[in-house]
Design an enzyme around this catalytic site. Sequence first.
Site, mmCIF file in Angstrom:
data_model
loop_
_atom_site.group_PDB
_atom_site.id
_atom_site.type_symbol
_atom_site.label_atom_id
_atom_site.label_comp_id
_atom_site.label_asym_id
_atom_site.label_seq_id
_atom_site.Cartn_x
_atom_site.Cartn_y
_atom_site.Cartn_z
ATOM 1 N N LYS A 1 0.844 -1.191 0.000
ATOM 2 C CA LYS A 1 0.000 0.000 0.000
ATOM 3 C C LYS A 1 0.885 1.249 0.000
ATOM 4 O O LYS A 1 1.561 1.535 0.985
ATOM 5 C CB LYS A 1 -0.893 0.035 1.247
ATOM 6 C CG LYS A 1 -1.960 1.111 1.118
ATOM 7 C CD LYS A 1 -2.607 1.443 2.438
ATOM 8 C CE LYS A 1 -2.036 2.683 3.050
ATOM 9 N NZ LYS A 1 -2.169 3.902 2.240
ATOM 10 N N GLU B 1 8.431 15.932 16.125
ATOM 11 C CA GLU B 1 8.822 15.915 14.716
ATOM 12 C C GLU B 1 7.948 16.880 13.906
ATOM 13 O O GLU B 1 6.725 16.760 13.905
ATOM 14 C CB GLU B 1 8.683 14.498 14.148
ATOM 15 C CG GLU B 1 9.267 14.386 12.760
ATOM 16 C CD GLU B 1 9.149 12.986 12.156
ATOM 17 O OE1 GLU B 1 8.104 12.340 12.346
ATOM 18 O OE2 GLU B 1 10.091 12.557 11.477
ATOM 19 N N GLY C 1 6.681 5.304 8.270
ATOM 20 C CA GLY C 1 5.687 6.361 8.438
ATOM 21 C C GLY C 1 5.793 6.968 9.818
ATOM 22 O O GLY C 1 6.852 6.917 10.462
ATOM 23 N N THR D 1 1.385 5.845 13.970
ATOM 24 C CA THR D 1 0.892 4.759 13.105
ATOM 25 C C THR D 1 1.672 3.479 13.399
ATOM 26 O O THR D 1 1.092 2.387 13.469
ATOM 27 C CB THR D 1 1.035 5.140 11.616
ATOM 28 O OG1 THR D 1 0.580 6.479 11.438
ATOM 29 C CG2 THR D 1 0.257 4.218 10.720
ATOM 30 N N CYS E 1 13.112 11.645 6.693
ATOM 31 C CA CYS E 1 13.223 11.262 8.107
ATOM 32 C C CYS E 1 14.640 11.462 8.628
ATOM 33 O O CYS E 1 14.862 11.487 9.834
ATOM 34 C CB CYS E 1 12.763 9.826 8.310
ATOM 35 S SG CYS E 1 13.564 8.677 7.188
ATOM 36 N N GLU F 1 10.013 1.682 10.474
ATOM 37 C CA GLU F 1 10.923 2.824 10.339
ATOM 38 C C GLU F 1 10.073 4.067 10.548
ATOM 39 O O GLU F 1 9.240 4.406 9.709
ATOM 40 C CB GLU F 1 11.582 2.792 8.956
ATOM 41 C CG GLU F 1 12.891 3.544 8.927
ATOM 42 C CD GLU F 1 12.711 4.983 8.516
ATOM 43 O OE1 GLU F 1 12.607 5.832 9.437
ATOM 44 O OE2 GLU F 1 12.677 5.260 7.324
HETATM 45 O O1 TXE Z 1 1.968 9.274 8.157
HETATM 46 P P1 TXE Z 1 1.245 7.902 8.331
HETATM 47 P P2 TXE Z 1 1.305 10.708 7.945
HETATM 48 C C1 TXE Z 1 5.909 11.414 10.134
HETATM 49 C C2 TXE Z 1 5.881 12.918 9.968
HETATM 50 C C3 TXE Z 1 4.487 13.184 9.589
HETATM 51 C C4 TXE Z 1 3.764 12.194 10.464
HETATM 52 C C5 TXE Z 1 2.398 11.808 9.993
HETATM 53 O O2 TXE Z 1 6.156 13.548 11.194
HETATM 54 O O3 TXE Z 1 4.088 14.505 9.872
HETATM 55 O O4 TXE Z 1 4.590 11.048 10.421
HETATM 56 O O5 TXE Z 1 2.426 11.594 8.603
HETATM 57 C C6 TXE Z 1 -0.478 4.317 6.310
HETATM 58 N N1 TXE Z 1 -2.560 1.020 9.662
HETATM 59 N N2 TXE Z 1 6.359 10.715 8.955
HETATM 60 O O6 TXE Z 1 0.054 10.882 8.729
HETATM 61 O O7 TXE Z 1 -0.198 8.090 8.572
HETATM 62 C C7 TXE Z 1 -0.719 5.526 5.429
HETATM 63 O O8 TXE Z 1 -1.843 5.336 4.608
HETATM 64 C C8 TXE Z 1 -1.729 0.787 8.645
HETATM 65 C C9 TXE Z 1 7.683 10.184 9.030
HETATM 66 O O9 TXE Z 1 1.204 10.912 6.504
HETATM 67 O O10 TXE Z 1 2.059 7.140 9.296
HETATM 68 C C10 TXE Z 1 0.603 5.604 4.686
HETATM 69 O O11 TXE Z 1 0.621 4.657 3.629
HETATM 70 N N3 TXE Z 1 -1.267 1.766 7.835
HETATM 71 C C11 TXE Z 1 8.010 9.341 7.912
HETATM 72 C C12 TXE Z 1 1.616 5.205 5.757
HETATM 73 O O12 TXE Z 1 0.855 4.506 6.755
HETATM 74 C C13 TXE Z 1 -1.651 3.030 8.087
HETATM 75 C C14 TXE Z 1 7.341 9.462 6.629
HETATM 76 C C15 TXE Z 1 2.314 6.383 6.431
HETATM 77 O O13 TXE Z 1 1.369 7.300 6.858
HETATM 78 C C16 TXE Z 1 -2.524 3.341 9.158
HETATM 79 C C17 TXE Z 1 5.996 9.980 6.714
HETATM 80 C C18 TXE Z 1 -2.985 2.267 9.960
HETATM 81 N N4 TXE Z 1 -3.791 2.444 11.004
HETATM 82 C C19 TXE Z 1 5.579 10.611 7.860
HETATM 83 N N5 TXE Z 1 -2.711 4.671 9.176
HETATM 84 C C20 TXE Z 1 9.332 8.692 7.855
HETATM 85 N N6 TXE Z 1 9.674 7.884 8.847
HETATM 86 O O14 TXE Z 1 10.045 8.850 6.871
HETATM 87 C C21 TXE Z 1 -1.991 5.193 8.160
HETATM 88 N N7 TXE Z 1 -1.361 4.207 7.479
#
Ligand code: TXE
Length: 480
Positions: free
Chosen positions: A171, A383, A224, A228, A280, A246
Amino acid sequence: MKLQNYINGQLVEPISQNYIDNVNPATGEVYSYIPDSDERDVEKAVQAAKNAFKLWSRKSAQERSQILLNIADLIEKNLDRLALAETNDNGKPLKLSKKVDIPRAVENFRFFATAILHFASESHHQPHFLNYTTRSPLGVVGCISPWNLPLYLFTWKIAPALAAGNCVVAKPSEVTPMTAYLLSELCIQAGLPAGVLNVVHGYGNKVGSAITAHSDIKAISFTGGTKTGQEIARVAAPMFKKLSLELGGKNATLVFADCNLERTINETVTASFANQGQICLCGSRIFVERSIYDVFVEKFVERTKKLVVTDPLDEKANLGAVVSKPHYEKILSYIQLAEQEGGKILCGGTTKPIVNERCKKGYFVYPTIIIGLNAYCRTNQEEIFGPVVTIQPFDNEEEAIEYANSTQYGLAGSIWTENLTRAHRVAHAIESGILWVNCWLVRDLRTPFGGMKQSGIGREGGWEALRFFTEPKNICIQLS
Ligand code: TXE
């Protein structure tokens, strides 16, 4: 344009027939539609992957490798088209998509397509016994990726999973789905057998959570947000799924008085603002030894003011748009918080950059530098994930290390000094999975990649990834 899921080798509509708007963040306009899939689409994808596993897992490493190399070649052939799609979806400068994102997707496939040819398991001898360890693919695995480096991180997960003989239900982020969709088309052209890779688009709380909760999915590789990641761990851990998470970071940049100042300024500006600060690994907290603090701040601001924030399609763009309206609002709210916490903004801030007519509704933020905060305030602990950095002075090495380690995160950091002994000492003392000395974001795909503390568990890259995506079994034989 309506995107489609890629299930069992076919491009198909979501069962719900519903779609989500996909916005170009540089223009603020909806320009395509994403399948609003749910657990029914995930179920179809899992069944397809289970069927395909029988064939894919029995293919020789050479056969799998060849198909993955075909995919790499096709990504390379379509570099310009994919780079433009990435930029339209994410807002990043086109030259960055062309130079970094898409070439890295090619590299990810080539790296793991060839790594699998050299992946060997151990044997351990005792006087009368021989132990040997087999490593088999897990079965069906889930890969969930974010929006900041869309195709780059998507392929960083699926390439090792497929190389090791697994079938994948993946996904991409619903915020940046386009290149994963285009990749589905290329996989069909490359001759990837039906069901080996399935891409299900949609929201995290529908598709992502259905992948996490599915009992036939043996492992989850996720990049992410930390929240999450916690939710995924909560659901997956009682099912004893393998997890590679990660998550977020709040990386420290430690600048010592004995650094090569010109080089440090050049590189730390990049480490702060590359990809609009949405990597990140970006260094968002800069700590500078007091004796050079003033001169560092002056030169850092001067260099930052030269960065061009403009239409990502413009060759001159150093920064494009941030990824989405909610994220734009989140970044601005943190700049306001920094001011409430007593921070002084030296450049950037909440004023919206005027870009051009095409981008008048886009989500642009000037690179922002804040001083005057203590290391423990929320701005320095949470963050932000945007083009925002803080700079603080420190008096000695112990204090620098304490500040660096003061957050809940432990992903990455950089150290700037010409003193080799200090470089080693400080690098060993910092609680991070990745440290760079006098450089930043130099990546060797063989090295372990990931964080400690709330930045996640597990490591990606090299053998770590191939070990994650395989199950070891030890067989002990009596020899005499
Ligand atoms: O990330 P999400 P978001 C950090 C950064 C950002 C914050 C939130 O601080 O502001 O996270 O970003 C999927 N079960 N990073 O809300 O939601 C979602 O659809 C399973 C750091 O955009 O964590 C997407 O495909 N999956 C980072 C993925 O998780 C779920 C990069 C990441 O989205 C889910 C991005 C669930 N319950 C954001 N809910 C890094 N480490 O590089 C969401 N998703």
